[in-house]
Scaffold this motif. Sequence first.
Motif, PDB file in Angstrom:
ATOM      1  N   GLN A 129     -19.495  -1.478  24.696  1.00  0.00           N
ATOM      2  CA  GLN A 129     -19.518  -2.649  25.577  1.00  0.00           C
ATOM      3  C   GLN A 129     -20.027  -2.271  26.965  1.00  0.00           C
ATOM      4  O   GLN A 129     -20.906  -2.946  27.529  1.00  0.00           O
ATOM      5  CB  GLN A 129     -18.098  -3.226  25.679  1.00  0.00           C
ATOM      6  CG  GLN A 129     -17.943  -4.396  26.633  1.00  0.00           C
ATOM      7  CD  GLN A 129     -17.960  -5.741  25.950  1.00  0.00           C
ATOM      8  OE1 GLN A 129     -18.119  -5.848  24.741  1.00  0.00           O
ATOM      9  NE2 GLN A 129     -17.777  -6.793  26.724  1.00  0.00           N
ATOM     10  N   GLU A 130     -19.501  -1.200  27.529  1.00  0.00           N
ATOM     11  CA  GLU A 130     -19.888  -0.774  28.873  1.00  0.00           C
ATOM     12  C   GLU A 130     -21.379  -0.451  28.934  1.00  0.00           C
ATOM     13  O   GLU A 130     -22.077  -0.837  29.881  1.00  0.00           O
ATOM     14  CB  GLU A 130     -19.069   0.447  29.291  1.00  0.00           C
ATOM     15  CG  GLU A 130     -19.388   0.961  30.682  1.00  0.00           C
ATOM     16  CD  GLU A 130     -18.636   2.226  31.032  1.00  0.00           C
ATOM     17  OE1 GLU A 130     -18.639   2.605  32.215  1.00  0.00           O
ATOM     18  OE2 GLU A 130     -18.050   2.849  30.114  1.00  0.00           O
ATOM     19  N   GLU A 195     -12.050   2.607  23.249  1.00  0.00           N
ATOM     20  CA  GLU A 195     -12.285   3.223  24.556  1.00  0.00           C
ATOM     21  C   GLU A 195     -11.688   2.382  25.678  1.00  0.00           C
ATOM     22  O   GLU A 195     -11.562   1.168  25.571  1.00  0.00           O
ATOM     23  CB  GLU A 195     -13.776   3.449  24.776  1.00  0.00           C
ATOM     24  CG  GLU A 195     -14.626   2.214  24.569  1.00  0.00           C
ATOM     25  CD  GLU A 195     -16.094   2.557  24.447  1.00  0.00           C
ATOM     26  OE1 GLU A 195     -16.450   3.724  24.639  1.00  0.00           O
ATOM     27  OE2 GLU A 195     -16.877   1.630  24.178  1.00  0.00           O
ATOM     28  N   GLN A 196     -11.342   3.039  26.767  1.00  0.00           N
ATOM     29  CA  GLN A 196     -10.562   2.424  27.832  1.00  0.00           C
ATOM     30  C   GLN A 196     -11.197   1.191  28.440  1.00  0.00           C
ATOM     31  O   GLN A 196     -10.509   0.274  28.868  1.00  0.00           O
ATOM     32  CB  GLN A 196     -10.273   3.459  28.925  1.00  0.00           C
ATOM     33  CG  GLN A 196      -9.306   4.554  28.461  1.00  0.00           C
ATOM     34  CD  GLN A 196      -9.001   5.554  29.563  1.00  0.00           C
ATOM     35  OE1 GLN A 196      -9.863   5.842  30.380  1.00  0.00           O
ATOM     36  NE2 GLN A 196      -7.795   6.081  29.567  1.00  0.00           N
ATOM     37  N   LYS A 197     -12.541   1.136  28.492  1.00  0.00           N
ATOM     38  CA  LYS A 197     -13.205   0.005  29.121  1.00  0.00           C
ATOM     39  C   LYS A 197     -13.567  -1.104  28.141  1.00  0.00           C
ATOM     40  O   LYS A 197     -14.230  -2.071  28.523  1.00  0.00           O
ATOM     41  CB  LYS A 197     -14.452   0.483  29.870  1.00  0.00           C
ATOM     42  CG  LYS A 197     -14.114   1.339  31.087  1.00  0.00           C
ATOM     43  CD  LYS A 197     -15.332   1.617  31.945  1.00  0.00           C
ATOM     44  CE  LYS A 197     -14.953   2.414  33.189  1.00  0.00           C
ATOM     45  NZ  LYS A 197     -16.123   2.679  34.062  1.00  0.00           N
ATOM     46  N   SER A 198     -13.134  -0.984  26.881  1.00  0.00           N
ATOM     47  CA  SER A 198     -13.397  -2.052  25.924  1.00  0.00           C
ATOM     48  C   SER A 198     -12.510  -3.257  26.264  1.00  0.00           C
ATOM     49  O   SER A 198     -11.407  -3.119  26.806  1.00  0.00           O
ATOM     50  CB  SER A 198     -13.112  -1.582  24.495  1.00  0.00           C
ATOM     51  OG  SER A 198     -11.718  -1.529  24.256  1.00  0.00           O
ATOM     52  N   ASP A 199     -12.981  -4.452  25.944  1.00  0.00           N
ATOM     53  CA  ASP A 199     -12.205  -5.662  26.223  1.00  0.00           C
ATOM     54  C   ASP A 199     -10.883  -5.656  25.468  1.00  0.00           C
ATOM     55  O   ASP A 199      -9.863  -6.128  25.978  1.00  0.00           O
ATOM     56  CB  ASP A 199     -13.018  -6.910  25.835  1.00  0.00           C
ATOM     57  CG  ASP A 199     -14.024  -7.292  26.903  1.00  0.00           C
ATOM     58  OD1 ASP A 199     -14.390  -6.398  27.702  1.00  0.00           O
ATOM     59  OD2 ASP A 199     -14.455  -8.454  26.943  1.00  0.00           O
ATOM     60  N   ILE A 200     -10.886  -5.140  24.226  1.00  0.00           N
ATOM     61  CA  ILE A 200      -9.668  -5.111  23.422  1.00  0.00           C
ATOM     62  C   ILE A 200      -8.582  -4.313  24.136  1.00  0.00           C
ATOM     63  O   ILE A 200      -7.438  -4.766  24.276  1.00  0.00           O
ATOM     64  CB  ILE A 200      -9.936  -4.492  22.030  1.00  0.00           C
ATOM     65  CG1 ILE A 200     -11.005  -5.296  21.279  1.00  0.00           C
ATOM     66  CG2 ILE A 200      -8.648  -4.415  21.217  1.00  0.00           C
ATOM     67  CD1 ILE A 200     -10.654  -6.720  21.022  1.00  0.00           C
ATOM     68  N   THR A 201      -8.932  -3.122  24.591  1.00  0.00           N
ATOM     69  CA  THR A 201      -7.963  -2.268  25.272  1.00  0.00           C
ATOM     70  C   THR A 201      -7.500  -2.895  26.576  1.00  0.00           C
ATOM     71  O   THR A 201      -6.305  -2.866  26.909  1.00  0.00           O
ATOM     72  CB  THR A 201      -8.573  -0.879  25.532  1.00  0.00           C
ATOM     73  OG1 THR A 201      -8.911  -0.285  24.274  1.00  0.00           O
ATOM     74  CG2 THR A 201      -7.592   0.023  26.259  1.00  0.00           C
TER      75      THR A 201
END
Length: 299
Positions: A129-130, A195-201
Amino acid sequence: MEIRKLEAFLTIAATGTFTEAAEKLFISQSSLSKQMSQLEHELGVRLFKKTRNGVELTQAGYDFNSYAHRALPEYRNAVARLQLYREDNKYPLIVGALPLTDEYGISDCFSSYWVRNTSVQIEFIERSQENLIDKLRRHRVDLALIRLDLLDEEFDSTPLVTDELMFVCSVRNPLASLSKIDIRSLRNQQFIMLEQKSDITQLFQRACEAAGFFPSMPLHHSRHNMVIKAVQRGMGVSLLPRRLITTAHASDVVGIPLQDPLYSTLGFAWLADKPLNEVAQNFVSFIAEHLHNNTEKEA
């Protein structure tokens, strides 16, 4: 003035460092510095000044930044429009996507489009995503299939599918027998997340913080199938969209709905100040309609 210098300038302005900008542009830092020196020489002004942590724009740089933000997308749009006049009738379209088109049946829609539109020359790439948002901002892709939950007004979008987020654990976990789960009861769980910057997280983290705790997330992975494998091996629990769990066909894990549901929407996004050309518009409309028809057939 070369377009690549404009792109390089905008990347440095966005990152604030020559090092990070060079990495994003896949060129050496010395080559990037040379391009900026040439650009400053052409303009007759300094565009950047050094700071303790990198560089920042001079006043002349701020003025030029406004111009570059207009000029680069206008150039890209002009190139895209001119492709319509090519004698070979091949229209380029660069599409980025998260690595989950198979799980949502979108790859079948893509294939159906390609069969019907052989004159469209599609370049398809899968990234995080990032990374895809960065490529949109730098005009490296025309549109991207990403999660739309946390996008700001910089982007326009067309939603395709909304999926419920579910708690995922091994069948051996004591929580596996529950029909629904309160997010507050997950305070002491070890989470394996995207990953930390994913919308899910980020959606999950915000929900936990609203419930009064910060979740323990010692392990992250960019691929959901690797997250599920880690859960299978008892390394922890997770939170994933329902469709990603069911299509994994992992009989030794269960997905449990949250008592207060969370949802994530997947769809196409593009820069708001760069309207889609006719080819891209037709592509988005075809995929949205085809996916909708397929979903109705499955129902």
